[in-house]
Design a protein around this motif. Sequence first.
Motif, PDB file in Angstrom:
ATOM      1  N   GLY A  11      10.570 -12.493  -6.364  1.00 33.65           N
ATOM      2  CA  GLY A  11      11.749 -13.216  -5.777  1.00 33.65           C
ATOM      3  C   GLY A  11      12.372 -12.532  -4.995  1.00 33.65           C
ATOM      4  O   GLY A  11      13.457 -12.687  -4.430  1.00 33.65           O
ATOM      5  N   TRP A  12      11.668 -11.509  -4.260  1.00 34.95           N
ATOM      6  CA  TRP A  12      12.341 -10.648  -3.234  1.00 34.95           C
ATOM      7  C   TRP A  12      11.387 -10.691  -1.953  1.00 34.95           C
ATOM      8  O   TRP A  12       9.917 -10.224  -2.042  1.00 34.95           O
ATOM      9  CB  TRP A  12      12.726  -9.266  -3.694  1.00 34.95           C
ATOM     10  N   PRO A  13      11.728 -10.462  -0.820  1.00 36.35           N
ATOM     11  CA  PRO A  13      10.953 -10.167   0.196  1.00 36.35           C
ATOM     12  C   PRO A  13      10.475  -8.747   0.400  1.00 36.35           C
ATOM     13  O   PRO A  13      11.266  -8.043   0.356  1.00 36.35           O
ATOM     14  CB  PRO A  13      11.689 -10.779   1.559  1.00 36.35           C
ATOM     15  N   GLU A  14       9.140  -8.619   0.773  1.00 36.25           N
ATOM     16  CA  GLU A  14       8.761  -7.162   1.149  1.00 36.25           C
ATOM     17  C   GLU A  14       7.797  -7.271   2.259  1.00 36.25           C
ATOM     18  O   GLU A  14       7.049  -8.333   2.496  1.00 36.25           O
ATOM     19  CB  GLU A  14       8.034  -6.824  -0.240  1.00 36.25           C
ATOM     20  N   VAL A  15       7.969  -6.230   3.010  1.00 32.66           N
ATOM     21  CA  VAL A  15       6.925  -5.774   4.060  1.00 32.66           C
ATOM     22  C   VAL A  15       6.161  -4.792   3.634  1.00 32.66           C
ATOM     23  O   VAL A  15       6.663  -3.662   2.961  1.00 32.66           O
ATOM     24  CB  VAL A  15       7.610  -5.482   5.321  1.00 32.66           C
ATOM     25  N   THR A  16       4.695  -4.719   3.825  1.00 32.75           N
ATOM     26  CA  THR A  16       3.942  -3.775   3.118  1.00 32.75           C
ATOM     27  C   THR A  16       4.295  -2.137   3.733  1.00 32.75           C
ATOM     28  O   THR A  16       4.573  -2.172   4.749  1.00 32.75           O
ATOM     29  CB  THR A  16       2.487  -4.072   3.360  1.00 32.75           C
ATOM     30  N   GLY A  17       4.596  -1.355   2.777  1.00 33.27           N
ATOM     31  CA  GLY A  17       5.164  -0.193   2.916  1.00 33.27           C
ATOM     32  C   GLY A  17       6.131   0.060   3.314  1.00 33.27           C
ATOM     33  O   GLY A  17       6.901   1.300   3.732  1.00 33.27           O
ATOM     34  N   GLN A  18       7.239  -0.918   3.311  1.00 38.18           N
ATOM     35  CA  GLN A  18       8.709  -0.892   3.954  1.00 38.18           C
ATOM     36  C   GLN A  18       8.466  -0.346   5.321  1.00 38.18           C
ATOM     37  O   GLN A  18       9.811   0.334   5.792  1.00 38.18           O
ATOM     38  CB  GLN A  18       9.417  -0.083   3.137  1.00 38.18           C
ATOM     39  N   SER A  19       7.552  -0.510   6.022  1.00 39.71           N
ATOM     40  CA  SER A  19       7.322   0.184   7.674  1.00 39.71           C
ATOM     41  C   SER A  19       6.616  -0.835   8.415  1.00 39.71           C
ATOM     42  O   SER A  19       5.664  -1.578   7.863  1.00 39.71           O
ATOM     43  CB  SER A  19       7.116   1.604   7.589  1.00 39.71           C
ATOM     44  N   PRO A  20       6.663  -0.684   9.652  1.00 38.32           N
ATOM     45  CA  PRO A  20       5.766  -1.512  10.376  1.00 38.32           C
ATOM     46  C   PRO A  20       4.372  -1.091  10.370  1.00 38.32           C
ATOM     47  O   PRO A  20       3.966  -0.079  10.203  1.00 38.32           O
ATOM     48  CB  PRO A  20       6.140  -0.872  11.787  1.00 38.32           C
ATOM     49  N   SER A  21       3.430  -2.546  10.458  1.00 35.65           N
ATOM     50  CA  SER A  21       2.087  -2.219  10.368  1.00 35.65           C
ATOM     51  C   SER A  21       1.777  -1.487  11.745  1.00 35.65           C
ATOM     52  O   SER A  21       2.255  -2.021  12.813  1.00 35.65           O
ATOM     53  CB  SER A  21       1.341  -3.411  10.018  1.00 35.65           C
ATOM     54  N   THR A  22       0.572  -1.113  11.943  1.00 39.47           N
ATOM     55  CA  THR A  22      -0.134  -0.790  13.319  1.00 39.47           C
ATOM     56  C   THR A  22      -0.972  -1.851  13.594  1.00 39.47           C
ATOM     57  O   THR A  22      -0.918  -2.354  14.710  1.00 39.47           O
ATOM     58  CB  THR A  22      -0.826   0.466  13.160  1.00 39.47           C
TER      59      THR A  22
END
Length: 339
Positions: free
Chosen positions: A320-331
């Motif tokens: 139920g929560w949005p996440e971006v992998t690693g909480q940081s920008p991807s390369t």
Amino acid sequence: MRYYLFAIPLIFLFLTACSNGNDLNIDDEPTDEDKNTTYNNPVIPSSLPDPTIIKAADGYFYLYATEDIRNTPILRSEDLLNWKVLGTAFTNETRPNWEPNGGIWAPDINYINGKYVLYYSMSVWGGGNTCGIGIATATKPEGPFTDNGKLFRSNEIGVHNSIDPFYIEDAGKKYLFWGSFFGIYALELNDDGLSMKPATTRKVAGTAFEACYIHKKGNYYYMFASVGSCCEGANSSYRTVVGRSENLFGPYVNKAGRAMLDNEYEVLIQGNNKFVGTGHNSEIISDDAGNDWILYHSYIRSTPNKGRVLLMDQVHWVNGWPEVTGQSPSTQNSVPVFE
């Protein structure tokens, strides 16, 4: 949110941008042969702060940004990766002038009642008392846009630093959210979306935030916002955060149930060893496979003089929560799926 001097000519700024590993000219549309299965961040390695995106009736995505390029740049893409510069929303003759010497910051694009409606902030740096939010309209996403003038100034609405507008429709009504480090506020608009109803202003988040965006998914409204310093190059502390609520006007809370009104939040994206100052996200865009994508700006840590470049990452929904992998920008990431 913030504003830079627009000293770099439009053609020079974008001359080498937008290829993502392909040898595409900025004015070329991608062909099947050009398409890769992965892309690299940044999507555009030139300054495009505070992006806002809409998918128009013609099937293209259109992106608008704070005017490092004077008069507000407009770009077009089929796939969120390969972008063509179309021009600007205004000219020197048609640009808003109700805030003398003001820059046009943090636009928000929408389609309302058969028109493309661009809400925008207008301010000078440090002008938190007289800055405000204006409205421009067009019949086509590429413009030309006609300025309708200001909706309000900070000193007229009673909210200091009234910038960073965000429009949303809910339950048949139209609302505008806005604010920058003096609280996030909301008010109801009239049905035309071009004027506001009186005495409807309410506070929905605290003083840590600016650049709010609200996304409805399932039973929850998710408020995305930015905290920290946006515009100090490699020293920027900007990051993207989120809270959620079952009501459009809150209370928005973090996973522990602590309120954004009390400046609590969950971190969505923060800097890493390559990127820093990750904030002011766009709308969430779903691709044809049902994947969600978010665009936002950031400095490249090693070359901050490039300005706030455009990054994109996939948003995953976990418990139920949005996440971006690693909480940081991807390369590097898999490309969005568009048929």
